[in-house]
Design an enzyme around this catalytic site. Structure first.
Site, PDB file in Angstrom:
ATOM      1  N   CYS A 176       0.810  -1.236   0.000  1.00  0.00           N
ATOM      2  CA  CYS A 176       0.000   0.000   0.000  1.00  0.00           C
ATOM      3  C   CYS A 176       0.841   1.283   0.000  1.00  0.00           C
ATOM      4  CB  CYS A 176      -0.942  -0.005   1.189  1.00  0.00           C
ATOM      5  SG  CYS A 176      -0.163  -0.480   2.730  1.00  0.00           S
TER       6      CYS A 176
ATOM      7  N   HIS B 293      -1.726   7.028   3.868  1.00  0.00           N
ATOM      8  CA  HIS B 293      -0.273   6.964   3.998  1.00  0.00           C
ATOM      9  C   HIS B 293       0.344   8.208   3.351  1.00  0.00           C
ATOM     10  CE1 HIS B 293      -0.625   3.047   5.557  1.00  0.00           C
ATOM     11  NE2 HIS B 293      -0.187   2.312   4.560  1.00  0.00           N
TER      12      HIS B 293
END
Ligand code: NAP
Length: 366
Positions: free
Chosen positions: A157, A252
């Site tokens: 990810c 993120h």
């Protein structure tokens, strides 16, 4: 159009729940099968997730009453779904052989797990970047003697926070030699229940097991080229990364510095870089896939953006949002990038992979 019946393996987990919610009302796919560990097997989905439904909305009606099956029993899925999304968290070797078992039963696997990312003939897809890697699937099927089944995976990810901007530059004729990345990764990236609250509140954890190796290596496969039915990894960029866990729920962030593999007078200006990013479009946009973001890369000019809470939902959680593009005193340029880790980085990225596979005819024989 009749929707394709799909299964979600690991449907009760952090990523699995996202799949269940994001596939509600999908124009092409319909969840007909849910599976998880033997702990959840036999329960109705709504009971299996009763105290740990993490998505801020109701459980979709069509799924709430499905009985959760044991994901370890691939045969059980036969006749109940045409392909599966894999969002399992268990021993890597166990996932690897289980995903192969589904494929050998004729059930294609679109996976989020890392187990098959380094399998030579398995494409690790970011549809905007390496759609051409789909070409290895025929070789994979031939090699295993699988008629209908195959495996396609998604990268880690955190990479999806900066891979599209990197690819956009390389594709525009600005190859990158070296890159330093520091990630600030959300707690949802660790699954549920994940890192303990005592470690996360008022704190930063400067280590995520295995993550730096993934960040440094996976980009080379993603940027690789297909030769003789196999993916040949790119040689550059050389990446040095530091991965940290921060008290953010979703999204993120990555601080990135790049050095171009070009003589000084051929290096792009900040304006040229921004132009490359804002005009970046690729096959998912051309094919008008249901979850393709109209603008895969969004550049912000405020001095204090991107921020996870304010920017992670850009383009429904599918964009890479960039800010603070500026000169770097050590390398050439630096910037901050952000993406939604359980949407673009996990479930919605997996769904986009499946949409690409469907649009390219890989599900025609199911
Ligand atoms: P998670 O919240 O821990 O969920 C794990 C799922 O796997 C649950 O459904 C669990 O079922 C099932 N499971 C656990 N042990 C099992 C077993 N022995 N047999 C069968 N099923 C089993 O993990 P997650 O964060 O959703 O991650 C799922 C996968 O996606 C992982 O491979 C992870 O690396 C990858 N991924 C995660 C993210 C992210 O942002 N979270 C991003 C990209 C990729 P029970 O509920 O019954 O225990």
């Amino acid at each position: 159009m009749e929707r394709i019946k799909v299964g979600v393996l690991g449907a009760t987990g952090m990523v699995g729940q996202r799949y269940i919610k994001l596939l509600e009302n999908h124009p092409w796919f319909e969840v007909s099968y849910v599976a998880a560990s033997p702990r959840s097997a036999g329960k109705k989905y709504k009971d299996a997730v009763a105290n740990r439904w993490l998505i801020g909305a109701e459980i979709p009606e069509g799924v709430a009453d499905l009985t959760v099956q044991d994901a370890n029993d691939a045969k059980c899925a036969l006749g109940k779904c045409s392909f599966v999304f894999s969002a399992l968290e268990m021993d890597k070797d166990a996932i690897k052989s289980l995903e192969a078992e589904y494929a050998s039963e004729g059930i294609p696997v679109v996976s989020n797990a890392s187990a098959n990312r380094w399998t030579e003939d398995v494409p690790m897809l970011v549809p905007e970047i390496n759609y051409s890697h789909l070409d290895v699937i025929e070789e994979q099927k031939k090699h295993h003697g699988w008629e209908k089944g195959f495996i396609a995976v998604k990268p880690n990810c955190s990479l999806q926070t900066y891979m599209m901007p990197l690819h956009a530059l390389i594709q525009a004729g600005y190859p990158v030699k070296r890159m330093i990345v520091t990630t600030l990764q959300a707690t949802s990236g660790a699954g549920y229940p994940g890192v303990s609250s005592f470690d996360m509140i008022d704190n930063i954890v400067p280590y995520i097991g295995g993550e730096e190796e993934k960040t440094e290596k996976e980009c080379l496969k993603i940027l690789g080229t297909v030769k003789d039915g196999k993916i040949e990894n790119a040689k550059l960029p050389v990446v040095s990364s530091t991965c940290t866990r921060v008290p953010v729920v979703d999204g993120h962030t990555a601080c990135v510095s790049l050095e171009f593999d070009l003589p000084e007078d051929k290096k792009p200006s900040l304006e040229e870089i921004e132009k490359v990013w804002t005009s970046y479009k690729s096959v998912p946009q051309e094919l008008n896939l249901p979850n393709a973001p109209e603008h895969p890369i969004v550049v912000r000019h405020e001095e204090n953006r991107p921020q996870p809470r304010r920017d992670r939902e850009t383009e429904k959680g599918m964009a890479c949002v960039i800010g603070r593009l500026r000169k770097c005193n050590v390398f050439d340029v630096k910037f901050i990038a952000l993406s939604h880790n359980t949407k673009r980085g996990a479930a919605l990225g997996g769904i986009l992979n499946a949409e690409l596979l469907k649009a390219k005819g890989f599900f025609d024989s199911l």
